[in-house]
Design a protein around this motif. Structure first.
Motif, PDB file in Angstrom:
ATOM      1  N   ASP A   1      75.958  29.922  54.774  1.00  0.00           N
ATOM      2  CA  ASP A   1      77.155  29.201  54.269  1.00  0.00           C
ATOM      3  C   ASP A   1      76.894  27.454  54.704  1.00  0.00           C
ATOM      4  O   ASP A   1      76.229  27.500  56.343  1.00  0.00           O
TER       5      ASP A   1
ATOM      6  N   VAL B   1      78.885  24.707  55.947  1.00  0.00           N
ATOM      7  CA  VAL B   1      80.087  24.255  56.972  1.00  0.00           C
ATOM      8  C   VAL B   1      80.161  23.157  57.599  1.00  0.00           C
ATOM      9  O   VAL B   1      81.285  23.693  58.243  1.00  0.00           O
TER      10      VAL B   1
ATOM     11  N   ILE C   1      78.824  20.949  46.977  1.00  0.00           N
ATOM     12  CA  ILE C   1      79.770  21.525  48.472  1.00  0.00           C
ATOM     13  C   ILE C   1      80.182  20.659  49.481  1.00  0.00           C
ATOM     14  O   ILE C   1      80.797  20.928  49.937  1.00  0.00           O
TER      15      ILE C   1
ATOM     16  N   ASP D   1      73.017  19.270  47.876  1.00  0.00           N
ATOM     17  CA  ASP D   1      74.125  19.581  48.841  1.00  0.00           C
ATOM     18  C   ASP D   1      75.336  18.663  48.458  1.00  0.00           C
ATOM     19  O   ASP D   1      76.428  19.458  48.497  1.00  0.00           O
TER      20      ASP D   1
ATOM     21  N   GLU E   1      74.491  24.641  58.862  1.00  0.00           N
ATOM     22  CA  GLU E   1      74.191  25.523  58.410  1.00  0.00           C
ATOM     23  C   GLU E   1      74.598  26.899  59.136  1.00  0.00           C
ATOM     24  O   GLU E   1      74.065  26.774  60.249  1.00  0.00           O
TER      25      GLU E   1
END
Ligand SMILES: CC(C)(COP(=O)(O)OP(=O)(O)OC[C@H]1O[C@@H](n2cnc3c(N)ncnc32)[C@H](O)[C@@H]1OP(=O)(O)O)[C@@H](O)C(=O)NCCC(=O)NCCS
Length: 161
Positions: A58, A60, A13, A10, A54
């Motif tokens: 996405d 988020v 992101i 992860d 999520e």
């Protein structure tokens, strides 16, 4: 929305969400480089310390919660960011609730956090979830004159909303 544990993959992101969430109203330090990884030595953050949110495909939002005993409590939320495009939909609320549930399941009695009083949205969100101001350091940052550094804390379990 799905909340799950963080994973090393992860990193990119989460670094982007973290970078984009920076504001002088919410952070007393200067803005870090977009190149800074989310996990690892520069931040001291490990995947097992974070929960991510999520929405569909996405990723988020992210929250970091770690055991940290002080006079304010025994677990600490020391990072929370939601992608702006997904703000105001309850992602922050869900992350805080999940983080507090994790602390409670691990035997935690009280969660605490740092927040600047200029970060009114975050302060209100924490208050809505039952956090109360437990300490205030008045204007401690040379580069943020007039901004107070708050400590807020909530007993576990949080009241259900
Ligand atoms: C602070 C922050 C985490 C809030 O995240 P968020 O996902 O927008 O938070 P929520 O949606 O749960 O709650 C925020 C607001 O949306 C409202 N809301 C919650 N669920 C909602 C829904 N389903 N539909 C519409 N609004 C909703 C809440 O009532 C709240 O309203 P308010 O701002 O008027 O009090 C986010 O703005 C952020 O990342 N800020 C920058 C980083 C930061 O300041 N981090 C905290 C450092 S201490």
């Amino acid at each position: 929305m799905n909340i799950r544990a963080g994973r090393l993959d992860d990193d990119a992101i989460l670094a982007a969400i973290d970078h984009a969430s920076w504001s002088p109203l919410s952070d007393p330090s200067e803005h870090w480089s977009i190149e800074r990884p989310f996990f690892g030595p520069p931040t001291g953050t490990r995947p097992q310390d974070v929960l991510v949110a999520e929405v569909g495909p996405d990723l988020v939002g992210v929250i970091k919660i770690v055991p940290a005993t002080t006079e304010f409590g025994d677990w600490c939320i020391n990072g929370l960011a939601v992608a702006a495009a997904f703000g105001g939909r309850g992602v922050g609320t869900a992350l805080i609730r999940a983080a507090c549930a994790k602390a409670g399941a691990a035997g935690g009695a009280q969660v605490w956090l740092k927040v600047l009083d200029s970060n009114a949205r975050a302060v209100r969100l924490y208050e809505c979830l039952g956090f109360v101001e437990v300490a205030r350091f008045t204007s401690p940052f040379e580069n943020r004159p007039g901004v107070d550094d708050l400590r807020m804390a909530a007993d576990l379990p949080l009241e259900s909303g």
